[in-house]
Design a protein around this motif. Structure first.
Motif, PDB file in Angstrom:
ATOM      1  N   SER A  65       0.860  -1.294  -0.077  1.00 33.49           N
ATOM      2  CA  SER A  65       0.068  -0.085   0.110  1.00 33.49           C
ATOM      3  C   SER A  65       0.776   1.163   0.060  1.00 33.49           C
ATOM      4  CB  SER A  65      -0.905   0.013   1.188  1.00 33.49           C
ATOM      5  OG  SER A  65      -1.981  -0.826   0.960  1.00 33.49           O
ATOM      6  N   THR A  66       0.287   2.258  -0.651  1.00 31.76           N
ATOM      7  CA  THR A  66       1.128   3.650  -0.627  1.00 31.76           C
ATOM      8  C   THR A  66       0.448   4.410   0.539  1.00 31.76           C
ATOM      9  OG1 THR A  66       1.281   3.358  -2.987  1.00 31.76           O
ATOM     10  CG2 THR A  66       1.338   5.810  -1.980  1.00 31.76           C
ATOM     11  N   LEU A  67       1.436   4.674   1.223  1.00 30.87           N
ATOM     12  CA  LEU A  67       1.066   6.027   2.318  1.00 30.87           C
ATOM     13  C   LEU A  67       1.764   7.203   2.053  1.00 30.87           C
ATOM     14  CD1 LEU A  67       0.971   4.114   5.826  1.00 30.87           C
ATOM     15  CD2 LEU A  67      -0.956   4.922   4.378  1.00 30.87           C
ATOM     16  N   THR A  68       0.995   8.348   1.462  1.00 26.08           N
ATOM     17  CA  THR A  68       1.825   9.354   1.200  1.00 26.08           C
ATOM     18  C   THR A  68       1.187  10.746   1.857  1.00 26.08           C
ATOM     19  OG1 THR A  68       2.240   8.690  -1.374  1.00 26.08           O
ATOM     20  CG2 THR A  68       2.493  11.038  -0.719  1.00 26.08           C
ATOM     21  N   ASN A  69       1.998  11.244   2.896  1.00 25.45           N
ATOM     22  CA  ASN A  69       1.523  12.392   3.712  1.00 25.45           C
ATOM     23  C   ASN A  69       0.315  12.015   4.399  1.00 25.45           C
ATOM     24  OD1 ASN A  69       1.801  14.945   4.621  1.00 25.45           O
ATOM     25  ND2 ASN A  69       0.190  15.693   3.183  1.00 25.45           N
ATOM     26  N   ALA A  70       0.452  10.963   5.070  1.00 28.09           N
ATOM     27  CA  ALA A  70      -0.613  10.347   5.724  1.00 28.09           C
ATOM     28  C   ALA A  70      -0.444  10.835   7.307  1.00 28.09           C
ATOM     29  CB  ALA A  70      -0.490   8.772   5.966  1.00 28.09           C
ATOM     30  N   SER A  71      -1.608  11.189   7.835  1.00 30.29           N
ATOM     31  CA  SER A  71      -1.456  11.702   9.112  1.00 30.29           C
ATOM     32  C   SER A  71      -2.578  10.892  10.019  1.00 30.29           C
ATOM     33  CB  SER A  71      -1.983  13.064   9.217  1.00 30.29           C
ATOM     34  OG  SER A  71      -2.232  13.683  10.641  1.00 30.29           O
ATOM     35  N   PHE A  72      -2.017  10.243  11.112  1.00 30.54           N
ATOM     36  CA  PHE A  72      -2.686   9.722  12.208  1.00 30.54           C
ATOM     37  C   PHE A  72      -2.633  10.382  13.628  1.00 30.54           C
ATOM     38  CE2 PHE A  72      -0.549   6.806   9.246  1.00 30.54           C
ATOM     39  CZ  PHE A  72      -1.485   5.631   8.686  1.00 30.54           C
ATOM     40  N   LYS A  73      -3.973  10.343  14.012  1.00 29.00           N
ATOM     41  CA  LYS A  73      -3.896  11.279  15.228  1.00 29.00           C
ATOM     42  C   LYS A  73      -4.921  10.431  16.205  1.00 29.00           C
ATOM     43  CE  LYS A  73      -3.596  15.375  12.733  1.00 29.00           C
ATOM     44  NZ  LYS A  73      -4.403  16.711  12.323  1.00 29.00           N
ATOM     45  N   ASP A  74      -4.380  10.251  17.453  1.00 27.56           N
ATOM     46  CA  ASP A  74      -5.277   9.509  18.619  1.00 27.56           C
ATOM     47  C   ASP A  74      -5.511   8.014  18.039  1.00 27.56           C
ATOM     48  OD1 ASP A  74      -5.548  11.626  20.812  1.00 27.56           O
ATOM     49  OD2 ASP A  74      -6.268  12.643  19.118  1.00 27.56           O
ATOM     50  N   LEU A  89       7.105   7.291  -2.060  1.00 28.59           N
ATOM     51  CA  LEU A  89       6.520   8.551  -1.671  1.00 28.59           C
ATOM     52  C   LEU A  89       6.088   8.141  -0.375  1.00 28.59           C
ATOM     53  CD1 LEU A  89       4.848  10.017  -4.649  1.00 28.59           C
ATOM     54  CD2 LEU A  89       7.137  10.648  -3.622  1.00 28.59           C
ATOM     55  N   PHE A  90       6.515   7.091   0.637  1.00 24.19           N
ATOM     56  CA  PHE A  90       6.142   7.078   1.975  1.00 24.19           C
ATOM     57  C   PHE A  90       6.284   8.079   2.751  1.00 24.19           C
ATOM     58  CE2 PHE A  90       6.831   5.393   6.065  1.00 24.19           C
ATOM     59  CZ  PHE A  90       5.531   4.536   6.464  1.00 24.19           C
ATOM     60  N   SER A  91       5.536   8.643   3.410  1.00 23.34           N
ATOM     61  CA  SER A  91       5.475   9.595   4.428  1.00 23.34           C
ATOM     62  C   SER A  91       4.165   9.646   5.200  1.00 23.34           C
ATOM     63  CB  SER A  91       5.843  10.922   3.618  1.00 23.34           C
ATOM     64  OG  SER A  91       4.627  11.439   2.919  1.00 23.34           O
ATOM     65  N   ALA A  92       4.546   9.487   6.679  1.00 20.60           N
ATOM     66  CA  ALA A  92       3.617   9.806   7.555  1.00 20.60           C
ATOM     67  C   ALA A  92       3.782  10.581   8.567  1.00 20.60           C
ATOM     68  CB  ALA A  92       3.062   8.552   8.069  1.00 20.60           C
ATOM     69  N   GLU A  93       2.903  10.939   9.501  1.00 20.35           N
ATOM     70  CA  GLU A  93       3.209  11.455  10.951  1.00 20.35           C
ATOM     71  C   GLU A  93       2.179  10.999  11.963  1.00 20.35           C
ATOM     72  OE1 GLU A  93       2.782  15.631  10.595  1.00 20.35           O
ATOM     73  OE2 GLU A  93       0.287  15.725  10.805  1.00 20.35           O
ATOM     74  N   PHE A  94       2.609  10.960  13.043  1.00 26.94           N
ATOM     75  CA  PHE A  94       1.757  10.370  14.081  1.00 26.94           C
ATOM     76  C   PHE A  94       1.765  11.078  15.313  1.00 26.94           C
ATOM     77  CE2 PHE A  94       4.149   7.108  11.529  1.00 26.94           C
ATOM     78  CZ  PHE A  94       3.304   6.408  11.283  1.00 26.94           C
ATOM     79  N   GLN A  95       0.540  11.547  15.976  1.00 24.53           N
ATOM     80  CA  GLN A  95       0.178  12.383  17.010  1.00 24.53           C
ATOM     81  C   GLN A  95      -0.638  11.669  17.984  1.00 24.53           C
ATOM     82  OE1 GLN A  95      -1.483  15.994  16.026  1.00 24.53           O
ATOM     83  NE2 GLN A  95      -1.132  16.856  18.100  1.00 24.53           N
ATOM     84  N   LYS A  96      -0.227  11.222  19.285  1.00 28.46           N
ATOM     85  CA  LYS A  96      -1.034  10.608  20.447  1.00 28.46           C
ATOM     86  C   LYS A  96      -1.517   9.385  19.775  1.00 28.46           C
ATOM     87  CE  LYS A  96      -2.633  14.917  22.489  1.00 28.46           C
ATOM     88  NZ  LYS A  96      -3.930  16.044  22.608  1.00 28.46           N
ATOM     89  N   THR A 112      10.106  12.684   9.581  1.00 31.66           N
ATOM     90  CA  THR A 112       8.923  12.205  10.119  1.00 31.66           C
ATOM     91  C   THR A 112       8.540  12.611  11.630  1.00 31.66           C
ATOM     92  OG1 THR A 112       9.140  10.239   8.876  1.00 31.66           O
ATOM     93  CG2 THR A 112       7.521   9.978  10.703  1.00 31.66           C
ATOM     94  N   ARG A 113       7.494  12.891  11.990  1.00 34.27           N
ATOM     95  CA  ARG A 113       7.008  13.663  13.383  1.00 34.27           C
ATOM     96  C   ARG A 113       6.246  12.493  14.049  1.00 34.27           C
ATOM     97  NH1 ARG A 113       7.161  18.442  15.535  1.00 34.27           N
ATOM     98  NH2 ARG A 113       5.704  18.920  17.142  1.00 34.27           N
ATOM     99  N   PHE A 114       6.944  12.120  15.366  1.00 34.41           N
ATOM    100  CA  PHE A 114       6.179  11.331  16.183  1.00 34.41           C
ATOM    101  C   PHE A 114       6.065  12.183  17.335  1.00 34.41           C
ATOM    102  CE2 PHE A 114       8.600   8.296  13.641  1.00 34.41           C
ATOM    103  CZ  PHE A 114       8.044   7.242  13.482  1.00 34.41           C
ATOM    104  N   GLU A 115       4.750  12.460  17.766  1.00 31.74           N
ATOM    105  CA  GLU A 115       4.454  13.334  19.021  1.00 31.74           C
ATOM    106  C   GLU A 115       3.719  12.743  19.991  1.00 31.74           C
ATOM    107  OE1 GLU A 115       2.641  17.620  19.798  1.00 31.74           O
ATOM    108  OE2 GLU A 115       3.506  17.217  17.770  1.00 31.74           O
ATOM    109  N   LYS A 135       8.981  13.542  20.000  1.00 31.24           N
ATOM    110  CA  LYS A 135       8.384  14.556  20.956  1.00 31.24           C
ATOM    111  C   LYS A 135       7.672  13.866  22.060  1.00 31.24           C
ATOM    112  CE  LYS A 135       6.259  19.105  21.942  1.00 31.24           C
ATOM    113  NZ  LYS A 135       5.505  20.255  21.328  1.00 31.24           N
ATOM    114  N   ASP A 136       8.163  13.816  23.359  1.00 32.25           N
ATOM    115  CA  ASP A 136       7.217  13.257  24.344  1.00 32.25           C
ATOM    116  C   ASP A 136       6.761  11.754  24.029  1.00 32.25           C
ATOM    117  OD1 ASP A 136       7.251  15.713  25.841  1.00 32.25           O
ATOM    118  OD2 ASP A 136       5.547  16.590  24.426  1.00 32.25           O
TER     119      ASP A 136
END
Length: 192
Positions: A65-74, A89-96, A112-115, A135-136
């Motif tokens: 699967s392609t994950l491009t600019n995917a955002s995962f929150k909570d 083009l794999f890119s993702a960010e993860f918050q909480k 990549t941002r992991f918060e 971060k945290d």
């Protein structure tokens, strides 16, 4: 979901695809809210500029699967093998998010941002995390092995154990307290 194969700017709420298989779909700028993909097979799909909020993706299969600019929150994302996603083009960010037991082995994840996330026993073997942020984040028993950690800011990450001889740490940032996570293999006692 219908038999439609391409979705654009669509919001899916409380969709339950647990233990189901969905292949060959494209999602562009879609939002998934409170959806369950627990143990689903989502291989060979494209998720471009998509947001996942309060979703359960535990044990979800994302093979090719392609994950491009995917955002995962909570989101709850236990045991997901992100290393099976397409590298293109794999890119993702993860918050909480809870990413315990997930694998990012071999992935190029620059900046990549992991918060505020839990990454207990996650695996980053041979990944490129150059300039990423933890971060945290709880990195208890997270595996960094032959990983490019250049320029990463670990000042608010905790419970990490990183072998400086086995990883690239050039320009990485640590607090004085965090330095003990770089010395674990030496079994040194660090006091006051």
């Amino acid at each position: 979901m219908t038999d439609q194969h391409v979705y654009e700017d669509t919001t899916f709420e409380k969709l339950d695809l647990s233990q189901r298989t969905v292949h060959g779909r494209e999602y562009h700028e879609c939002t998934f809210k409170q959806c369950s993909f627990n143990n689903a097979n989502l291989g060979n799909n494209k998720f471009v500029d998509c947001t996942f909020e309060y979703c359960d993706l535990s044990l979800c299969k994302l093979t090719n699967s392609t994950l491009t600019n995917a955002s995962f929150k909570d989101c709850k994302i236990l045991g997901v093998n992100f290393h099976e996603c397409s590298d293109f083009l794999f890119s993702a960010e993860f918050q909480k998010c809870i990413l315990d037991h997930s694998s990012f082995s071999g992935k190029k994840m620059v900046k990549t941002r992991f918060e505020s996330s839990s990454l207990k026993e996650a695996v980053f073997t041979q990944a490129n995390l150059n300039g990423s942020i933890f971060k945290d984040c709880d990195l208890d028993r997270t595996v960094f092995n032959r990983t490019d950690l250049t320029g990463i800011n670990f000042t608010s990450a905790y419970n990490f154990d990183i072998d400086p001889d086995n990883n690239t740490l050039k320009k990485a940032i640590f607090t004085a307290e965090g330095l003990k996570g770089l010395l674990t293999k030496h079994q040194l006692k660090i006091t006051g």
